[in-house]
Write an enzyme that holds these catalytic residues in place. Structure first.
Site, mmCIF file in Angstrom:
data_model
loop_
_atom_site.group_PDB
_atom_site.id
_atom_site.type_symbol
_atom_site.label_atom_id
_atom_site.label_comp_id
_atom_site.label_asym_id
_atom_site.label_seq_id
_atom_site.Cartn_x
_atom_site.Cartn_y
_atom_site.Cartn_z
ATOM 1 N N THR A 1 -3.918 5.367 -22.066
ATOM 2 C CA THR A 1 -3.767 4.026 -21.524
ATOM 3 C C THR A 1 -2.353 3.605 -21.880
ATOM 4 O O THR A 1 -1.720 4.197 -22.751
ATOM 5 C CB THR A 1 -4.734 3.020 -22.172
ATOM 6 O OG1 THR A 1 -4.529 3.063 -23.593
ATOM 7 C CG2 THR A 1 -6.187 3.355 -21.880
ATOM 8 N N GLU B 1 -0.549 4.793 -0.650
ATOM 9 C CA GLU B 1 -1.370 5.975 -0.944
ATOM 10 C C GLU B 1 -0.556 7.257 -0.770
ATOM 11 O O GLU B 1 0.252 7.364 0.146
ATOM 12 C CB GLU B 1 -2.597 6.001 -0.022
ATOM 13 C CG GLU B 1 -3.619 4.954 -0.423
ATOM 14 C CD GLU B 1 -4.801 4.888 0.536
ATOM 15 O OE1 GLU B 1 -4.771 5.547 1.586
ATOM 16 O OE2 GLU B 1 -5.760 4.159 0.210
ATOM 17 N N TYR C 1 0.847 -1.203 0.000
ATOM 18 C CA TYR C 1 0.000 0.000 0.000
ATOM 19 C C TYR C 1 0.875 1.243 0.000
ATOM 20 O O TYR C 1 1.826 1.333 0.774
ATOM 21 C CB TYR C 1 -0.934 0.022 1.212
ATOM 22 C CG TYR C 1 -2.369 -0.186 0.790
ATOM 23 C CD1 TYR C 1 -3.064 0.833 0.134
ATOM 24 C CD2 TYR C 1 -3.008 -1.400 0.971
ATOM 25 C CE1 TYR C 1 -4.361 0.636 -0.311
ATOM 26 C CE2 TYR C 1 -4.304 -1.607 0.530
ATOM 27 C CZ TYR C 1 -4.976 -0.582 -0.108
ATOM 28 O OH TYR C 1 -6.248 -0.769 -0.552
ATOM 29 N N LYS D 1 -2.365 -0.290 -25.093
ATOM 30 C CA LYS D 1 -2.794 -0.426 -26.497
ATOM 31 C C LYS D 1 -1.552 -0.381 -27.386
ATOM 32 O O LYS D 1 -0.702 -1.250 -27.224
ATOM 33 C CB LYS D 1 -3.846 0.630 -26.795
ATOM 34 C CG LYS D 1 -5.098 0.417 -25.917
ATOM 35 C CD LYS D 1 -6.194 1.430 -26.123
ATOM 36 C CE LYS D 1 -7.342 1.149 -25.155
ATOM 37 N NZ LYS D 1 -8.390 2.174 -25.221
ATOM 38 N N ASP E 1 -6.688 12.687 -25.497
ATOM 39 C CA ASP E 1 -6.733 11.329 -24.961
ATOM 40 C C ASP E 1 -6.098 10.453 -26.028
ATOM 41 O O ASP E 1 -6.739 10.081 -27.008
ATOM 42 C CB ASP E 1 -8.184 10.935 -24.687
ATOM 43 C CG ASP E 1 -8.312 9.479 -24.240
ATOM 44 O OD1 ASP E 1 -7.295 8.761 -24.250
ATOM 45 O OD2 ASP E 1 -9.435 9.070 -23.893
ATOM 46 N N ARG F 1 -1.922 -2.912 -18.392
ATOM 47 C CA ARG F 1 -3.234 -2.246 -18.321
ATOM 48 C C ARG F 1 -3.148 -1.178 -17.255
ATOM 49 O O ARG F 1 -3.134 -1.486 -16.060
ATOM 50 C CB ARG F 1 -4.333 -3.227 -17.882
ATOM 51 C CG ARG F 1 -4.682 -4.287 -18.835
ATOM 52 C CD ARG F 1 -6.054 -4.846 -18.526
ATOM 53 N NE ARG F 1 -7.009 -4.266 -19.434
ATOM 54 C CZ ARG F 1 -7.124 -4.587 -20.713
ATOM 55 N NH1 ARG F 1 -6.345 -5.508 -21.239
ATOM 56 N NH2 ARG F 1 -8.017 -4.004 -21.470
#
Ligand SMILES: *Cc1c(COP(=O)(O)O)cnc(C)c1O
Length: 517
Positions: free
Chosen positions: A290, A111, A109, A293, A264, A299
């Site tokens: 992303t 954050e 973790y 692609k 984008d 991903r």
């Protein structure tokens, strides 16, 4: 000590990777296993004096603890190998990316931002995230004085929503390319009866469109609508559009209306990194992407935003960009919790790959293959939206072939060619798309070149010819189409034979990471 630990962890994983091979061949599992086992495990015991794990659900191999699931994964792996993958948004990522994705980084973790975490124990996670940030800037030739980057978005959709949340007020106005015209859902899709995308629920969305005849974005109409709608943000981005975007024109329209311009580049980010198409960074305030692609990474999603001076007023006062805090805080704590550190590590290595000559060659080949595909299909009489392509995809209008998107997609699927049905310019209904979208990133990763694409064109043409015959009997409805095939031994045989040919052809091309995963 950390190096040794990392090596141990990596070696242990390598042992597991090798066992993933579908083929028990002469693969060096035994040899590697034996060597690594003795070296690194003894080492690790010396360091930790840790007892051997005997709990089988914790330390057993997946194929032992869950053969049912493992069996399904194996089938999916075989499907990926046997078929021709032409879904434009898909790719086969590299072994190093797959390796990052299954490391211990997954356990942590973290954050917050590097060096400002809400949890302890993040010294190495910080190093990794900073590396991912630096390499992301390098991949797009950006200076850290001018651009900031956030590598934490879980994927492209959350990245976009984080930008809207950060820089557009609730119910502020957004303009994006309409979904049926090649835009993405997250750009604000809604229909006459329903707000589909959350972007259209929490913000006011006004789409712009392509010209129904030419298939090109209608920039004049966009300019006219923007003057009336006065958007806060204009999005330049596509999921199905085979031409380069005119970012300069987008910039003019945004400036005329005091709007931010966001690109984008999810679909095209690999092409942009390789410099084979114009870069949105020259004109945009914010760029999202992303990474899975054309970029061929994990991903995940990334947001780039401008820093420094935005403009200078007449009296000489500088107006500064204020995206950094707004966007970073929108990602966390606004929308997300703990970053996916295994994915961030994979972004780091994918961005490193994106600066290599091999990657540039790959992206050039992606475009060459798409152009060859386009020419091949045109020479066999198929209509291509806009008449060509400058990127990694084409949109085939099936109407002149007497078909629609659904049966075309279906027959190709039955023949082991994966693609998706898609609306074409001028389609009346998004529910009954008239075309299919075909892309070359995944096939190019497997090593297909122009001559191989000619074979693929032949396979596609043969498949679609079967669909034409079926449609003559069944009519246009997909359910009837499927039933007609199901009830005809002749159609089933034709499809079966073609599928065999396509699969044995496909299997001659390798997949990255196949032996290990
Ligand atoms: C794929 C895509 C996205 C969304 O990405 P996900 O990772 O599927 O959430 C966003 N924008 C565009 C233009 C895309 O093509």
């Amino acid at each position: 000590m950390s190096n040794i630990l990392a090596k141990t962890c990596y070696n242990t994983l390598t042992r597991k990777f090798n066992r993933f091979s579908l083929y028990p061949s002469v693969n060096p599992v035994q040899a590697v296993y034996g060597k690594i086992h003795s070296e690194s495990f003894d080492l690790s015991r010396q360091i930790h004096s840790s007892p051997t794990m005997s709990n089988s659900i914790l330390n057993g191999n997946l194929w032992e603890t869950d053969p049912e699931l493992f069996g399904i994964i194996k089938k999916e792996k075989e499907r990926q190998r046997a078929g021709l993958e032409m879904i434009a948004s898909e790719n086969f990522t590299s072994l190093p990316v797959l390796q990052c994705l299954s490391t211990c980084l997954h356990n942590k973790y973290s954050e917050g931002m590097p060096n400002q975490r809400y949890y302890g124990g993040n010294e190495y996670i910080d190093e990794i995230e900073i590396l991912a940030q630096q390499r992301s800037l390098e991949a797009y030739r950006l200076k850290s004085e001018d651009w900031g980057v956030n590598v934490q978005p879980y994927s492209g959709s959350p990245a976009n929503f984080a930008v809207y949340t950060g820089v557009v007020e609730p119910h502020g106005r957004i303009m994006g390319l309409d979904l049926p015209d090649g835009g993405h859902l997250t750009h604000g899709f809604f229909t006459a009866t329903k707000k589909i995308s959350a972007t259209s629920i929490f913000f006011e969305s006004m789409p712009y469109k392509v010209d129904a005849k030419t298939g090109y974005i209608d920039y004049d109409k966009l300019a006219e609508t923007a003057r009336l709608f006065k958007p806060r943000l204009i999005i330049a981005g596509i999921s199905c559009y085979s031409r380069c975007l005119d970012y300069k024109r987008f910039r003019q329209i945004a400036d005329e209306n005091g709007a931010y311009l966001m690109a984008d580049m999810a679909h095209i980010s690999g092409l942009v990194a390789a410099g084979v198409i114009p870069s949105p960074f020259d004109y945009c305030d914010i760029v999202t992407t992303t990474t899975h692609k054309t970029l061929r990474g994990p991903r995940a999603g990334v947001i780039f935003f401008r820093k420094g001076v935005r403009s200078v007023k007449a009296n000489g006062t500088k107006v500064m960009y204020d995206f950094e805090n707004k966007i970073n805080q929108s990602v966390f704590p606004g929308l997300q919790g703990g970053p996916h550190n295994h994915a961030i590590a994979a972004i780091a290595t994918a961005m490193k790959q994106a600066t290599t000559p091999e990657f540039v060659e790959y992206q050039k080949q992606v475009v060459k293959n798409a152009q060859r595909l386009c020419e091949g299909l045109k020479s066999r009489g198929y209509d291509i939206a806009t008449g060509g392509t400058e990127v990694h995809l084409i949109l085939v209008d099936m109407r002149s072939a007497g078909l629609t998107g659904a049966p075309a997609e279906r027959i190709l699927e039955l023949c082991s060619i994966a693609c998706n049905k898609n609306t074409v310019p001028g389609d009346k209904s998004a529910l009954h798309p008239s075309g299919i979208r075909l892309g070359t990133p995944a096939l190019t990763t497997r090593g297909l070149k122009e001559a191989d694409i000619d074979r693929v064109v032949d396979f596609i043409d043969k498949s679609l010819k079967i669909a034409q015959q079926v449609t003559k009997v069944s009519g246009p409805k997909l359910a009837d189409f499927n039933r007609t095939i199901e009830e005809s031994a002749e159609f089933k045989k034709q499809i079966h034979d073609l599928r065999e040919q396509i699969e044995s052809y496909s299997k001659t091309f390798p997949l990255p990471g196949f032996e290990a995963y």
